[in-house]
Design an enzyme around this catalytic site. Structure first.
Site, PDB file in Angstrom:
ATOM      1  N   ARG A  54      20.386 -11.438  35.062  1.00  0.00           N
ATOM      2  CA  ARG A  54      19.808 -12.086  33.890  1.00  0.00           C
ATOM      3  C   ARG A  54      20.944 -12.851  33.206  1.00  0.00           C
ATOM      4  O   ARG A  54      22.082 -12.807  33.636  1.00  0.00           O
ATOM      5  CB  ARG A  54      19.146 -11.092  32.931  1.00  0.00           C
ATOM      6  CG  ARG A  54      19.719  -9.670  32.850  1.00  0.00           C
ATOM      7  CD  ARG A  54      21.124  -9.591  32.384  1.00  0.00           C
ATOM      8  NE  ARG A  54      21.329 -10.298  31.124  1.00  0.00           N
ATOM      9  CZ  ARG A  54      22.495 -10.555  30.604  1.00  0.00           C
ATOM     10  NH1 ARG A  54      23.592 -10.176  31.244  1.00  0.00           N
ATOM     11  NH2 ARG A  54      22.615 -11.196  29.470  1.00  0.00           N
ATOM     12  N   GLY A  55      20.554 -13.614  32.205  1.00  0.00           N
ATOM     13  CA  GLY A  55      21.528 -14.527  31.591  1.00  0.00           C
ATOM     14  C   GLY A  55      21.258 -15.922  32.122  1.00  0.00           C
ATOM     15  O   GLY A  55      21.171 -16.101  33.341  1.00  0.00           O
ATOM     16  N   ALA A  56      21.117 -16.888  31.238  1.00  0.00           N
ATOM     17  CA  ALA A  56      20.659 -18.206  31.678  1.00  0.00           C
ATOM     18  C   ALA A  56      21.428 -18.784  32.871  1.00  0.00           C
ATOM     19  O   ALA A  56      20.821 -19.124  33.896  1.00  0.00           O
ATOM     20  CB  ALA A  56      20.688 -19.160  30.480  1.00  0.00           C
ATOM     21  N   ARG A  91      10.734 -16.398  35.052  1.00  0.00           N
ATOM     22  CA  ARG A  91      10.974 -16.231  33.612  1.00  0.00           C
ATOM     23  C   ARG A  91      10.892 -17.598  32.939  1.00  0.00           C
ATOM     24  O   ARG A  91      11.382 -18.590  33.495  1.00  0.00           O
ATOM     25  CB  ARG A  91      12.339 -15.570  33.342  1.00  0.00           C
ATOM     26  CG  ARG A  91      12.452 -14.159  33.896  1.00  0.00           C
ATOM     27  CD  ARG A  91      13.728 -13.462  33.437  1.00  0.00           C
ATOM     28  NE  ARG A  91      13.668 -13.124  32.011  1.00  0.00           N
ATOM     29  CZ  ARG A  91      14.743 -12.766  31.300  1.00  0.00           C
ATOM     30  NH1 ARG A  91      15.938 -12.741  31.871  1.00  0.00           N
ATOM     31  NH2 ARG A  91      14.621 -12.452  30.025  1.00  0.00           N
ATOM     32  N   GLN A 201      20.976  -4.720  25.554  1.00  0.00           N
ATOM     33  CA  GLN A 201      21.931  -5.353  26.467  1.00  0.00           C
ATOM     34  C   GLN A 201      23.329  -5.450  25.859  1.00  0.00           C
ATOM     35  O   GLN A 201      24.317  -5.549  26.568  1.00  0.00           O
ATOM     36  CB  GLN A 201      21.409  -6.732  26.860  1.00  0.00           C
ATOM     37  CG  GLN A 201      20.208  -6.625  27.777  1.00  0.00           C
ATOM     38  CD  GLN A 201      19.457  -7.929  27.882  1.00  0.00           C
ATOM     39  OE1 GLN A 201      18.650  -8.250  27.028  1.00  0.00           O
ATOM     40  NE2 GLN A 201      19.735  -8.696  28.910  1.00  0.00           N
ATOM     41  N   ASP A 242      19.831 -19.413  25.726  1.00  0.00           N
ATOM     42  CA  ASP A 242      19.019 -19.631  26.928  1.00  0.00           C
ATOM     43  C   ASP A 242      18.460 -21.034  26.980  1.00  0.00           C
ATOM     44  O   ASP A 242      18.012 -21.502  28.033  1.00  0.00           O
ATOM     45  CB  ASP A 242      17.876 -18.608  26.955  1.00  0.00           C
ATOM     46  CG  ASP A 242      18.444 -17.202  26.985  1.00  0.00           C
ATOM     47  OD1 ASP A 242      18.771 -16.673  25.900  1.00  0.00           O
ATOM     48  OD2 ASP A 242      18.585 -16.647  28.087  1.00  0.00           O
ATOM     49  N   ASN A 252      17.718 -17.906  21.774  1.00  0.00           N
ATOM     50  CA  ASN A 252      18.528 -16.821  22.293  1.00  0.00           C
ATOM     51  C   ASN A 252      17.794 -15.500  22.130  1.00  0.00           C
ATOM     52  O   ASN A 252      16.699 -15.442  21.555  1.00  0.00           O
ATOM     53  CB  ASN A 252      19.889 -16.789  21.591  1.00  0.00           C
ATOM     54  CG  ASN A 252      20.919 -15.963  22.350  1.00  0.00           C
ATOM     55  OD1 ASN A 252      21.070 -16.096  23.559  1.00  0.00           O
ATOM     56  ND2 ASN A 252      21.604 -15.081  21.629  1.00  0.00           N
ATOM     57  N   LYS A 253      18.407 -14.430  22.599  1.00  0.00           N
ATOM     58  CA  LYS A 253      17.788 -13.103  22.564  1.00  0.00           C
ATOM     59  C   LYS A 253      17.255 -12.773  21.178  1.00  0.00           C
ATOM     60  O   LYS A 253      17.893 -13.095  20.164  1.00  0.00           O
ATOM     61  CB  LYS A 253      18.813 -12.059  22.994  1.00  0.00           C
ATOM     62  CG  LYS A 253      18.313 -10.645  23.079  1.00  0.00           C
ATOM     63  CD  LYS A 253      17.203 -10.420  24.106  1.00  0.00           C
ATOM     64  CE  LYS A 253      17.606 -10.846  25.483  1.00  0.00           C
ATOM     65  NZ  LYS A 253      16.693 -10.455  26.558  1.00  0.00           N
TER      66      LYS A 253
HETATM   67  C1  LIG Z   1      24.918 -16.867  28.933  1.00  0.00           C
HETATM   68  S1  LIG Z   1      23.215 -16.788  28.696  1.00  0.00           S
HETATM   69  C2  LIG Z   1      23.121 -15.285  27.812  1.00  0.00           C
HETATM   70  C3  LIG Z   1      21.790 -15.082  27.172  1.00  0.00           C
HETATM   71  O1  LIG Z   1      20.814 -14.679  28.135  1.00  0.00           O
HETATM   72  C4  LIG Z   1      20.240 -13.465  27.678  1.00  0.00           C
HETATM   73  O2  LIG Z   1      18.882 -13.392  27.962  1.00  0.00           O
HETATM   74  P1  LIG Z   1      18.395 -12.425  29.175  1.00  0.00           P
HETATM   75  O3  LIG Z   1      19.376 -11.305  29.260  1.00  0.00           O
HETATM   76  O4  LIG Z   1      17.007 -12.007  28.754  1.00  0.00           O
HETATM   77  O5  LIG Z   1      18.399 -13.295  30.402  1.00  0.00           O
HETATM   78  C5  LIG Z   1      20.493 -13.434  26.197  1.00  0.00           C
HETATM   79  O6  LIG Z   1      19.594 -14.253  25.492  1.00  0.00           O
HETATM   80  C6  LIG Z   1      21.880 -13.983  26.168  1.00  0.00           C
HETATM   81  O7  LIG Z   1      22.337 -14.424  24.937  1.00  0.00           O
END
Ligand SMILES: CSC[C@H]1O[C@H](OP(=O)(O)O)[C@H](O)[C@@H]1O
Length: 362
Positions: A54-56, A91, A201, A242, A252-253
């Site tokens: 996960r993570g953009a 997603r 997270q 994101d 963002n989250k």
């Molecule tokens: C470097 S992108 C990080 C960003 O992605 C996370 O979302 P997810 O873990 O649901 O993919 C979160 O929003 C982070 O800040």
């Protein structure tokens, strides 16, 4: 980055067979470093959807290798179209997914089937290598924001939300890249790590990776961030994202917006770190135009962790009769954003600055 001294990226091609794809299963962290071998596009799609990765930026890189795995099995037009659709449907919020798939399609669609597999692996590798270089540049561009507050050895306190570290990307991270560089340069930098309910997270991923790198940090409840800002304990906020609109709105989250409000109310700089692949040039209004992923209610009603006997357990924390809602992201309006840390430099969160800095792509 390193895990107990061993260099790692968050995704790579298996060293032995040179075609399957390895990832760190992030749903097992911080209790186990589980290196999973993926052999099909469907397995990669599941890994993205279930947030093993996960993570953009990492979502984009993972989807790129998902296309390569699909074409290795079947390099036909139909297989390519299916892979783009399945992976594209995993997603909805991180724009890097769409960006990476569009890049793969642009390279692969014109090629004869026989040439597609090699080209897919090559392009996916390029996306990964570029991400590492991009994030290193984000670290270098964000470092002065920390260094300028470290005069005379003064400790610099940075607050972050969720995980935008090296495991949210291929390496280095975005929000954490300047922090790693500050730490490695000898600056006394400390990180307030917001746990980031409901998937925690921050607690499970950011705390783990900062700890592995020896960066001083303190895990706090999401609700404590504003308190520390009020008491002068936060020098700046740095978060990831994101999707950023061309006007500078930041998705963002969930919970990031509340940090933006608290930062503005307390005069704390609120910076957002991102690669330009996270900018969605097709939209301006983040609140109305960015799709917010709604995830399972069980992410709110249950928590998973290590029990006192060492086993991994999941417990309910909400009455079974109570419904729960779980929007995974929110949007911080550009007006609350001090600035954007990009691979090309620091940028104001507005259309004029963004289109000037990225005139070649905007
Ligand atoms: C470097 S992108 C990080 C960003 O992605 C996370 O979302 P997810 O873990 O649901 O993919 C979160 O929003 C982070 O800040």
């Amino acid at each position: 980055m390193r895990i107990d001294g061993t260099p790692f990226r968050s995704i790579w091609v298996d060293e032995l067979d040179r075609w399957s794809v390895r990832i760190i299963d992030q749903t097992k962290l911080p209790w186990a470093v589980d290196l999973v071998r993926l052999t099909t596009m469907e397995e990669m799609a599941h890994a993205i959807k279930a947030m093993l990765v996960r993570g953009a930026p990492l979502i984009g890189a993972s989807a790129a290798y998902g296309v390569a795995l699909a074409l290795r099995a079947d390099a036909s037009d139909a297989s390519l179209a299916n892979a783009l659709a399945v992976l594209g449907g995993t997603r909805p919020t991180a724009i890097n997914l769409r960006w990476a798939l569009a890049r793969m399609e642009k390279v692969l669609a014109p090629l004869p089937a026989a040439a597609r597999v090699a080209a897919a692996y090559e392009e996916a590798a390029k996306i990964c290598d570029e991400d590492v270089a991009t994030n290193r540049a984000i670290g270098e561009n964000g470092l002065p924001l920390i260094a300028e507050r470290a005069k005379n050895g003064r400790r610099v306190n940075v607050l972050t939300h969720c995980n935008a570290g090296w495991i949210a990307t291929v390496d280095w991270g975005t929000a954490l890249a300047p922090i790693y560089m500050a730490h490695d340069s000898g600056i006394d930098v400390h990180v307030w790590v917001e746990e980031t309910r409901p998937r925690n997270q921050g607690a499970s991923l950011t705390a783990w990776e900062l700890g592995k790198h020896g960066v001083p940090h303190t895990v706090i409840a999401d609700n404590a961030g504003g308190h520390y800002m009020q008491h002068g304990e936060v020098d700046l906020v740095i978060v990831g994202t994101d999707r950023v609109t061309r006007s500078g709105d930041v998705c963002n989250k969930i919970g990031t917006y509340l940090k933006g409000l608290a930062a503005r109310d307390n005069g704390v700089p609120f910076w957002v770190a991102l690669p330009s692949s996270t900018i969605d040039w097709t939209i301006s209004d983040g609140l109305s135009d960015i799709p917010i992923e709604e995830r399972a209610a069980t992410e709110v009603t249950t928590m998973t962790g290590r029990a006192l006997d060492g086993s991994i357990a999941t417990v309910r924390i909400v009455p079974t009769s109570s419904p729960a809602a779980n929007p995974a992201f929110d949007v911080t309006p550009a007006r609350l954003v001090t600035g954007l840390i990009t691979e090309r430099g620091l940028c104001d969160a507005n259309e004029a600055a963004l289109t000037a800095m990225f005139k070649d792509v905007a």
